[in-house]
Design a protein around this motif. Structure first.
Motif, PDB file in Angstrom:
ATOM      1  N   ARG A 183      -3.334  -1.210   8.964  1.00 60.31           N
ATOM      2  CA  ARG A 183      -3.573  -1.018   7.530  1.00 60.31           C
ATOM      3  C   ARG A 183      -5.056  -0.792   7.299  1.00 60.31           C
ATOM      4  O   ARG A 183      -5.893  -1.332   8.030  1.00 60.31           O
ATOM      5  CB  ARG A 183      -3.116  -2.251   6.741  1.00 60.31           C
ATOM      6  CG  ARG A 183      -1.622  -2.501   6.810  1.00 60.31           C
ATOM      7  CD  ARG A 183      -1.228  -3.711   5.983  1.00 60.31           C
ATOM      8  NE  ARG A 183      -1.710  -4.957   6.582  1.00 60.31           N
ATOM      9  CZ  ARG A 183      -1.607  -6.150   6.013  1.00 60.31           C
ATOM     10  NH1 ARG A 183      -1.062  -6.251   4.820  1.00 60.31           N
ATOM     11  NH2 ARG A 183      -2.056  -7.226   6.619  1.00 60.31           N
ATOM     12  N   ASN A 184      -5.381  -0.015   6.272  1.00 60.76           N
ATOM     13  CA  ASN A 184      -6.788   0.182   5.972  1.00 60.76           C
ATOM     14  C   ASN A 184      -7.349  -1.035   5.243  1.00 60.76           C
ATOM     15  O   ASN A 184      -6.599  -1.828   4.656  1.00 60.76           O
ATOM     16  CB  ASN A 184      -7.018   1.476   5.174  1.00 60.76           C
ATOM     17  CG  ASN A 184      -6.420   1.434   3.783  1.00 60.76           C
ATOM     18  OD1 ASN A 184      -6.692   0.531   2.991  1.00 60.76           O
ATOM     19  ND2 ASN A 184      -5.579   2.405   3.472  1.00 60.76           N
ATOM     20  N   GLU A 208      -0.966   5.106  11.646  1.00 56.32           N
ATOM     21  CA  GLU A 208      -0.552   6.334  10.963  1.00 56.32           C
ATOM     22  C   GLU A 208      -0.963   7.556  11.773  1.00 56.32           C
ATOM     23  O   GLU A 208      -0.216   8.537  11.865  1.00 56.32           O
ATOM     24  CB  GLU A 208      -1.191   6.408   9.574  1.00 56.32           C
ATOM     25  CG  GLU A 208      -0.733   7.630   8.791  1.00 56.32           C
ATOM     26  CD  GLU A 208      -1.593   7.912   7.566  1.00 56.32           C
ATOM     27  OE1 GLU A 208      -1.026   8.187   6.495  1.00 56.32           O
ATOM     28  OE2 GLU A 208      -2.833   7.874   7.690  1.00 56.32           O
ATOM     29  N   GLU A 243      11.652  -2.455   5.690  1.00 51.25           N
ATOM     30  CA  GLU A 243      10.725  -1.355   5.936  1.00 51.25           C
ATOM     31  C   GLU A 243      11.246  -0.583   7.146  1.00 51.25           C
ATOM     32  O   GLU A 243      11.451  -1.150   8.220  1.00 51.25           O
ATOM     33  CB  GLU A 243       9.321  -1.891   6.204  1.00 51.25           C
ATOM     34  CG  GLU A 243       8.278  -0.794   6.367  1.00 51.25           C
ATOM     35  CD  GLU A 243       6.891  -1.349   6.627  1.00 51.25           C
ATOM     36  OE1 GLU A 243       6.011  -0.556   7.032  1.00 51.25           O
ATOM     37  OE2 GLU A 243       6.673  -2.568   6.439  1.00 51.25           O
ATOM     38  N   SER A 290      -4.890   4.441   8.833  1.00 46.99           N
ATOM     39  CA  SER A 290      -4.904   3.488   9.945  1.00 46.99           C
ATOM     40  C   SER A 290      -4.690   4.219  11.270  1.00 46.99           C
ATOM     41  O   SER A 290      -4.255   5.376  11.304  1.00 46.99           O
ATOM     42  CB  SER A 290      -3.800   2.441   9.761  1.00 46.99           C
ATOM     43  OG  SER A 290      -2.522   3.051   9.861  1.00 46.99           O
ATOM     44  N   GLU A 304      -8.830  -1.470  11.499  1.00 48.31           N
ATOM     45  CA  GLU A 304      -7.811  -0.774  10.689  1.00 48.31           C
ATOM     46  C   GLU A 304      -6.687  -0.237  11.585  1.00 48.31           C
ATOM     47  O   GLU A 304      -6.340   0.932  11.542  1.00 48.31           O
ATOM     48  CB  GLU A 304      -8.443   0.347   9.861  1.00 48.31           C
ATOM     49  CG  GLU A 304      -9.500  -0.167   8.893  1.00 48.31           C
ATOM     50  CD  GLU A 304     -10.108   0.919   8.031  1.00 48.31           C
ATOM     51  OE1 GLU A 304      -9.950   0.869   6.814  1.00 48.31           O
ATOM     52  OE2 GLU A 304     -10.747   1.825   8.598  1.00 48.31           O
ATOM     53  N   GLU A 316      -7.146  -0.689   0.781  1.00 49.87           N
ATOM     54  CA  GLU A 316      -5.896  -0.769   0.027  1.00 49.87           C
ATOM     55  C   GLU A 316      -4.832  -1.590   0.745  1.00 49.87           C
ATOM     56  O   GLU A 316      -3.794  -1.882   0.165  1.00 49.87           O
ATOM     57  CB  GLU A 316      -5.348   0.644  -0.221  1.00 49.87           C
ATOM     58  CG  GLU A 316      -6.329   1.538  -0.966  1.00 49.87           C
ATOM     59  CD  GLU A 316      -5.987   3.013  -0.762  1.00 49.87           C
ATOM     60  OE1 GLU A 316      -5.176   3.312   0.145  1.00 49.87           O
ATOM     61  OE2 GLU A 316      -6.537   3.845  -1.497  1.00 49.87           O
ATOM     62  N   ARG A 317      -5.074  -1.936   2.009  1.00 53.41           N
ATOM     63  CA  ARG A 317      -4.119  -2.654   2.844  1.00 53.41           C
ATOM     64  C   ARG A 317      -2.815  -1.875   2.964  1.00 53.41           C
ATOM     65  O   ARG A 317      -1.706  -2.447   2.977  1.00 53.41           O
ATOM     66  CB  ARG A 317      -3.849  -4.067   2.303  1.00 53.41           C
ATOM     67  CG  ARG A 317      -5.088  -4.873   2.004  1.00 53.41           C
ATOM     68  CD  ARG A 317      -5.982  -5.001   3.213  1.00 53.41           C
ATOM     69  NE  ARG A 317      -5.409  -5.839   4.259  1.00 53.41           N
ATOM     70  CZ  ARG A 317      -5.713  -5.735   5.557  1.00 53.41           C
ATOM     71  NH1 ARG A 317      -6.566  -4.818   5.973  1.00 53.41           N
ATOM     72  NH2 ARG A 317      -5.163  -6.532   6.433  1.00 53.41           N
ATOM     73  N   THR A 318      -2.918  -0.547   3.021  1.00 52.94           N
ATOM     74  CA  THR A 318      -1.752   0.305   3.243  1.00 52.94           C
ATOM     75  C   THR A 318      -1.900   1.006   4.588  1.00 52.94           C
ATOM     76  O   THR A 318      -2.959   0.964   5.222  1.00 52.94           O
ATOM     77  CB  THR A 318      -1.614   1.363   2.141  1.00 52.94           C
ATOM     78  OG1 THR A 318      -2.745   2.255   2.185  1.00 52.94           O
ATOM     79  CG2 THR A 318      -1.538   0.720   0.769  1.00 52.94           C
ATOM     80  N   LYS A 319      -0.855   1.712   4.986  1.00 50.73           N
ATOM     81  CA  LYS A 319      -0.842   2.398   6.277  1.00 50.73           C
ATOM     82  C   LYS A 319      -1.792   3.599   6.304  1.00 50.73           C
ATOM     83  O   LYS A 319      -2.250   3.999   7.376  1.00 50.73           O
ATOM     84  CB  LYS A 319       0.601   2.840   6.557  1.00 50.73           C
ATOM     85  CG  LYS A 319       0.822   3.577   7.863  1.00 50.73           C
ATOM     86  CD  LYS A 319       2.293   3.955   8.002  1.00 50.73           C
ATOM     87  CE  LYS A 319       2.517   4.861   9.199  1.00 50.73           C
ATOM     88  NZ  LYS A 319       3.941   5.258   9.334  1.00 50.73           N
ATOM     89  N   ARG A 320      -2.114   4.134   5.132  1.00 51.70           N
ATOM     90  CA  ARG A 320      -2.905   5.362   5.062  1.00 51.70           C
ATOM     91  C   ARG A 320      -4.282   5.179   5.714  1.00 51.70           C
ATOM     92  O   ARG A 320      -5.021   4.264   5.395  1.00 51.70           O
ATOM     93  CB  ARG A 320      -3.083   5.792   3.605  1.00 51.70           C
ATOM     94  CG  ARG A 320      -3.742   7.148   3.429  1.00 51.70           C
ATOM     95  CD  ARG A 320      -3.610   7.603   1.991  1.00 51.70           C
ATOM     96  NE  ARG A 320      -4.296   6.688   1.090  1.00 51.70           N
ATOM     97  CZ  ARG A 320      -5.596   6.802   0.780  1.00 51.70           C
ATOM     98  NH1 ARG A 320      -6.313   7.775   1.294  1.00 51.70           N
ATOM     99  NH2 ARG A 320      -6.144   5.949  -0.047  1.00 51.70           N
TER     100      ARG A 320
END
Length: 908
Positions: free
Chosen positions: A276-277, A289, A121, A286, A273, A280-284
């Motif tokens: 990760r949120n 980000e 990553e 957060s 968060e 969805e456990r993604t960076k969007r």
């Protein structure tokens, strides 16, 4: 027993050597897998499973393969699925091999040993953790082999391990085979149990001294931390088995103390968060980000590390804030610095690949480009005033690295191929021998072109063509209608459907010269490139230092840009234990709502305002309010400006959150069990310097169980922990704590009622509320109108029938607590049951009307002597107009009521 081929015998020998790893065995243009490995590869990679010859027992051997040039596409899938992968390559040219081609295992890849760029990553570290425990203490190390970063520490076994692992999120963790199961559970799923001997102190010291040197180990303080040294030694030992060519880029072990940084455990990181949120456990969406406006992967990693490890020292925070403020105040210089960093690439990982011996020609060009930018960046920092920027300027001086950039620029083509086997890497004019060979090649190719023209003219065959392929080499091709014109000296080599191919002695002689020159050119280019790469690697440590400084520089620019673009202000730091903000905003929501977010003030201190009880309806913004305070504190402690019009913040040692709920079904834990586990952690580890955020604690059980637990927790935090806390609740009875405990204050989320509707004002105001507006929220959620109407009827009945009467407190030695009878909502056989606060969130335990101490309402008085007098007194109290009473009137009335209830002789 069936006989197997020499090739399969070689395969089984390699498979035995690589142990539990999945073996990719190079055969020509493919990496093949056999047996159980093939079944795994076919399933994970979604490729065809077939079979080939039989094994020693006579069974067909499963087979699955991938093209060798597609390895970078398939390998990450195997590693991500949790498999250790061993790559077995052909280490000699098959054309020159006598018998079976020699093969060797050239790489063993696990999640924590990745250096290949396609598997990493870009803006995040990839840590290999190592954990060893002894005598109640823990040695811990984190090593990122892709950058060379090596961190180590020792912890007391008091729960800090899980927090450290949550911060660094290692992709793989090493533990001794004899490790306690609790330790293994803590470190997560990607655990490698390795031999206890790999964690021995003597072995670790010998390995570390061999890789670094004894003097450096002593200087870093690692020799004074035996458990940390053992963890470091195990990590280096594990890496040595991964067949990475060299680990010379791992040049330092940095000792850190967890006490220097704010603790953010996994629960807090998730609830706030941070990276990760929740959904969805993604960076969007957060916090990371939001702040990551960096231009380089190294800058992104530096900023992530700051967010993982917020500072506690006010002096260090102020130094970072000074650097951010200087760039914030100078937009022209900030823009020029950002432009200088743009497109620089990942210098940290490029130098790591260079020293490991796997850097490509394009990597070296990127290295050259980064080095050449250093003088411009130093020039832009020439007039720096803040200490951090001055230090960065000194660390970014180009020094001897100019020689590396000059060498690469002189030797490597501007647009080289990715690999080094096909040639075209080295510039003309760099090496005389290579230039001579290339000249011969050009002459040879020109000679062949001339031969084609001359033979066409001599033979009169206009379609005659001189060609080349890997099987026959150079040849003369003549179409069938022209075969009669072929000269007698042509030697027939191959018959085609449309013609014939021929050779001549002269053509074969030139072919040998050209092919020999081509082969020598390729091998010489490879030799020259490896030498250039080795020379660059000799400066690896100096390049690493500049790369780290560039990452930090990028992080400062990002925070300054963030402050300018989002209207953030520099926070003041105080040592009074206060967190005070005016017009505080939630950074992510404020940005997404484009000015529609309602800001709020907050004041927490170590005295009369250290415990805020926050009431109000659902959807009014209680959780958002708490989160934005925590996020502002974290931002301030990483050295960032904060979203507010004013902020004065005292650094906290830890942020605890109990916000939101979820079930962990895999571990058999309910929402309430998880909630109580998290609360237990807070009560065990919070200090007077901690910030504690609690949302709806106790709601997962019956109303009075939950109320009792919430009350007791609030008292414990206020009286013993004495940290700064915000407690959001629908248990309105808790607001009475403000009259009992000196540090408690009530606040609520303001609403505006308009008939049967409410408007959420999103504003925090002083005082308590006694309504939850649950029916209004149900209506907003789309609950059918008839259900909402019926709920209002039931509510009115409950409000009319419910009775809350004070309980007598004769047990004066016990600490004061809530004194309520349970509300009797419905009569029925057995006396009725159920209850809670109106529109409450708890569940009834259905045990009838009992008070929180278990006494039935009928025991309000010990006998019937004073029942009539008491009933008369209760009626009098009910008729009081409290709005007309002054404080002194209230005290006088209370004294009179007590005298009448107890009597002159102190009896009922």
């Amino acid at each position: 027993m069936a006989k197997i081929s020499p090739l399969m015998d070689q395969y089984f020998g390699m498979k035995e050597r690589c142990g539990d790893a999945l073996l990719l065995f190079r055969m020509g243009d493919f990496f093949e897998t056999f047996g159980p490995d093939a079944e795994v590869a076919a399933r994970v990679l979604n490729i065809t499973l077939t079979s080939r010859q039989k094994d020693r027992e006579g069974n067909r051997i499963p087979l699955a393969g991938i093209p060798y040039h597609a390895l970078d596409a398939y390998l990450p899938k195997l590693v991500a699925a949790g498999y250790k992968v061993a790559i077995c390559e052909q280490v000699e040219d098959p054309k020159k091999a006598k018998g079976l081609v020699k093969r060797e295992i050239v790489r063993v890849i696990t999640p924590g040993t990745i250096i290949e760029p396609s598997m990493l990553e870009e803006g995040a570290n990839n840590y290999l953790a190592s954990v060893v425990e002894e005598g109640g203490r823990i040695g811990l190390s984190f090593l990122d082999v892709s950058t060379g970063e090596f961190l180590a520490t020792e912890l007391s076994g008091d729960g800090r391990l899980s927090s450290e692992l949550a911060k660094f999120r290692p992709s793989e963790c090493l533990v001794p085979k004899s490790a306690d199961q609790i330790i293994t559970d803590l470190v997560g799923t990607a655990v490698q149990r390795i031999e206890d001997d790999d964690f021995s102190l003597d072995g670790a010291r010998a390995l570390l001294a061999g890789h670094f040197d004894e003097e450096a180990l002593d200087r870093w303080g690692l020799l004074d931390l035996p458990l940390a040294a053992r963890a470091c030694g195990a990590a280096l030992s594990y890496l040595s088995s991964s067949h990475i060519p060299t680990l010379s880029h791992i040049a330092e072990v940095r000792i850190y103390s967890p006490e220097e940084f704010m603790v953010l455990d996994d629960t807090t990181l998730r609830n706030l968060e941070i990276f990760r949120n929740i959904r969805e456990r993604t960076k969007r969406g957060s916090l990371f980000e939001f702040i990551d406006l960096t231009a380089t992967p190294g800058g992104s990693r530096a900023l992530r590390k700051w967010l993982q490890m917020p500072l506690i020292s006010s002096e260090e925070i102020e130094q970072r804030l000074d650097g951010v403020e200087e760039l914030f105040a100078d937009p022209l210089r900030r823009g020029d610095l950002a432009e200088a960093l743009k497109g620089m690439g990942d210098l940290e990982r490029i130098v790591a690949r260079t020293t490991c011996g796997i850097a490509s020609p394009k990597d070296l060009l990127a290295l050259k480009g980064a080095i050449e930018r250093l003088p411009r960046i130093v020039q832009l920092l020439e007039d720096a005033k803040s200490q951090m920027l001055i230090e960065l300027r000194g660390r970014l001086e180009i020094g001897p690295l100019g020689e590396v950039a000059e060498l690469v620029g002189r030797a490597i083509e501007d647009d080289p191929p990715t690999g080094i086997k096909e040639g075209g890497v080295i510039r003309d004019g760099y090496d005389p021998e290579l230039d001579e060979i290339r000249s011969l090649l050009r002459e040879g190719r020109g000679w062949i072109s001339r031969m084609e023209r001359e033979e066409r003219a001599r033979t009169g065959i206009k379609s005659l063509r001189v060609g080349y392929n890997n099987v026959f080499g150079y040849y003369i091709e003549v179409t069938r209608p022209n075969l009669a014109a072929v000269p007698p000296e042509y030697i027939r080599k191959q018959t085609l459907a449309g013609g014939e191919r021929f050779i001549t002695p002269e053509l074969k002689e030139m072919e040998e010269r050209v092919l020999s020159a081509q082969e020598r050119s390729s091998s010489l280019e490879e030799e020259l490139f490896l030498k250039i790469r080795s020379q660059a690697a000799c400066r690896g440590r100096e390049i690493q230092e500049r790369a780290a400084a560039l990452g930090e520089m990028d992080a400062f620019i990002a925070l300054a840009t963030l402050a300018a673009e989002r209207g953030l202000i520099r926070p003041e730091l105080n040592l009074r234990g206060e967190i005070s903000m005016r017009s505080s905003r939630h950074p992510i929501l404020d940005a997404s709502m484009r000015g529609g977010f309602v800001p709020n003030d907050v004041h927490l201190d170590g005295r009369g305002n250290r415990f805020l009880i926050l009431t109000g309806p659902n959807m009014a913004g209680k959780s958002t309010f708490m989160r934005q305070i925590a996020l502002a504190v974290i931002l301030a402690q990483i050295g960032s400006f904060v979203p507010a019009s004013f902020a004065s913040i005292s650094p906290v040692d830890r942020i605890f959150t109990r916000v939101g709920a979820y079930d962990d079904l895999t571990s058999g834990q309910s929402t309430f069990m998880i909630e109580m586990t998290e609360v237990a952690k807070i009560l065990s580890f919070a200090t007077s310097k901690s910030l504690i955020l609690l949302d709806e604690v106790g709601r997962g059980t019956s109303t009075f169980d939950g109320l009792a637990i919430a009350w007791a927790i609030a008292e414990e935090i206020h009286n013993k922990v004495r940290g700064k806390a915000i407690f959001a609740t629908h248990y309105h009875q808790l607001t009475q704590l403000a009259g009992v405990l000196s540090g408690v204050k009530n606040y609520n989320m303001a609403v505006k009622e308009e008939g049967d509707s409410v408007v959420f004002l999103r504003t925090v105001v002083p005082g308590a509320t006694d309504r939850s507006y649950g029916i209004h929220v149900a209506k907003l959620a789309g609950v059918p109108g008839e259900v909402v109407a019926r709920a209002r009827e039931v509510l009115r009945e409950i409000e009319r029938e419910a009775v809350i009467e004070p309980l007598r407190n004769d047990r004066r030695s016990r600490r004061a607590g809530p004194r309520y009878t349970q509300l009797i909502f419905f009569d029925g056989p057995g006396g009725g049951g159920g209850g809670g606060d109106i529109e409450g969130d708890g569940n009834s335990n259905g045990e009838g009307a009992v008070d929180v101490e278990g006494a039935p309402p009928a025991t309000l008085f010990e006998d019937g002597r004073n029942r009539d007098a008491a009933a008369s007194l209760i009626e009098e109290i009910r008729d009081l107009d409290l709005n007309l009473l002054t404080p002194i009137d209230a005290l006088n009335r209370l004294s009179e009521y007590q005298r009448r209830l107890v009597g002159e002789d102190g009896k009922n």
